[in-house]
Design an enzyme around this catalytic site. Sequence first.
Site: not given
Ligand code: NAP
Length: 689
Positions: A263, A302
């Site tokens: 997502e 999102c």
């Molecule tokens: P992100 O930086 O992509 O991180 C998402 C998750 O991935 C976090 O829990 C992060 O952990 C984890 N992660 C990163 N590197 C990883 C690895 N190597 N192994 C395992 N996990 C890893 O996103 P964010 O900044 O938290 O969220 C914002 C984004 O999410 C926006 O672009 C938004 O549009 C999107 N979003 C989408 C939805 C949907 O339902 N489609 C819902 C909400 C948000 P860490 O924080 O520990 O790095």
Amino acid sequence: MKDTVVKPRRLESYLAGAWRTGAGEGSPIANAATGEVHALIGTDGLDFKGALEWGRSVGGAALRKMTIHDRALMLKALGLKLLDMRDEFYAENYATGATRKDGWPDVDGGIGTMLTFASKARRELPNVKVLAEGPVEPLSADGSFVGQHILSPMEGVAIHINAYNFPVWGMLEKIAPSLIAGMPCVVKPASQTAYLTELVVRRMLETGLLPEGALQIVTGSAGDMLDHVTEQDVVTFTGSATTGRMLRTKSAIVNNSVRFTMEADSLNASILGADAGPGTPEFDLFVREAAREMTTKAGQRCTAIRRIVVPKAHEQAVIEAISARLQQVPVGLPQDESTRMGALVSLSDRDGVREKIRQLQEDAEIVCGSLEDVRLTTGDASAGAFMNPVLLHCADPMRAENVHSIEAFGPVATVMGYEDAAQAVEIARMGRGSLVSSLFTNDTDITAEIVGGLATFHGRVLVGNRETAKSSTGHGSPLAALIHGGPGRAGGGEEMGGIRGVKHFMQRTAVQGSPRMLSAITGQWIEGAETRADIHPFRKSLAELRIGDQIVTAARQVSKDDVEHFANFTGDTFYAHMDSAAAKANPFFDDRVAHGYLIVSFAAGLFVEPNPGPVLANYGVDNLRFMTPVYFGDTLQVRLTCKEINPRAGGDYGEVRWDCRVTNQNDEVVAQYDVLTMVAKTWPLESAE
Ligand code: NAP
């Protein structure tokens, strides 16, 4: 006893049956609104491989011993406990920068989603361990070889990786369907707001309602966890498209064909219909929704509206109306009652949003708000991640690129004009696949054309007009009963969607064999499987009743008098029952026929056992089909077979589904359906004694 919260709190991970702290002091996480260090986080040295094995062997085994209803009831009890603890979660939520109102879809919405799953599972699924799906498929002419799809819980762990913006809902909407399916979960919240998820998990585990191993949490970096996934595990990811793409191509995921749901972000559009000019209720609803979507959770959702697509003739009016609303939004400390928009999650995220706005400015100009100035009612703009909403206008959306591809994850949106409905659809589709789109119009033709064009590029489309002004849940809210996810840029995933979300955590297997063998696997009687006829099955309580228990009734002839009596008694004097010439002119009948409902009524008269007994009530029929016309003089006979038994956990009765087949004197099936009854677990009822 609850832990005393000491700030900054050193966050822990619950892995392999214990709360564990990573090596070292941990990295600081700042309060979004004040900049103070709120928590310390880190997972250095923790054993993720062991945690996954623990989940599979301890949690999975315990969950698979339970039935679907047992697990649903467990979640219901858990959800009700969480409702009582909400205040603590809301208090912690302020540190994320979110106001109390912002927290509602996260905290209440998350618990509500869990309770919805618990209730849907008990209403829509049988109380079994292995789920039969769809009808039995005949595979041989004599019925001795048939096929049936079954669903069994995957035997691995469900790893749920979440974004920072919904620390509670993001976890609960994923663990609810997984736990109901029978899969243990490892949740990995985003580090930035993991303190709230960790608190909720702590409270959930303290209830003692979950079996050991059913829920684990990684608070901090996931380290090498994804290198240890196996073919039975499922990974769900919510976050940015960049991270998602990196994770979905990890070798253990690719090599083991691990189910991976993504997502990601999307450039959601909201379209104003050509009919909905200034002065219409739809114009006002559209403006209100656009401004609300930009400012709720400071635009860090999102599903938020990023592109505001309006008829060229109304561009200026829309810009003025939205700007007027945005300028009145008080920005400040999230816990202040006057605050309508709190802070972004961190200073670095705010810098990131500003950088994205600069990129959007290559296609568009700012028409409300500014890149640098911050006007606050309370709080310190240099310490907290505050910014005011920024509205842009793109004059040439058909030639623009950035406005359709760059997600500024904050209170930011761009207005763009369209010439006609086809172009509005084209603009929305330039986002290359989105989670949601909305359309505000009161015109059914516009609705059909635009929604028809949007559907393949979107996971969800909301139509807003005066009829739903009070009842609509709004553009940005995913709902437990409906799917959440979108194609292309949005990640290509599907979450929730009611019971279909549960099935994502189960393996679908096509089983082929004889009816007797398939019936033994699913616990449901199917045509051709063994039957038993001793005492009338309506005399048996659930303690005695078995699938395959059957009664074949006496026969009853249907006369002309019966049909005319029924017609006059009920008022159903449809010509096919009353007028021979008219019935004969009908392509389906050779003469006057009996009413279908008369056949069903006669069938009940044939199969019921009239005395008080364990069958407490009839609550309906499923899949009723009339297959052969019944003429005057035909003789009906019923075969009623116990097909499925669902004892209701926590009640003194259960649901029983009976296969009901009505045949005529030539053994042709004239009607076929399932009869649904409530049957006492014991008779006489224990509660009545
Ligand atoms: P992100 O930086 O992509 O991180 C998402 C998750 O991935 C976090 O829990 C992060 O952990 C984890 N992660 C990163 N590197 C990883 C690895 N190597 N192994 C395992 N996990 C890893 O996103 P964010 O900044 O938290 O969220 C914002 C984004 O999410 C926006 O672009 C938004 O549009 C999107 N979003 C989408 C939805 C949907 O339902 N489609 C819902 C909400 C948000 P860490 O924080 O520990 O790095």
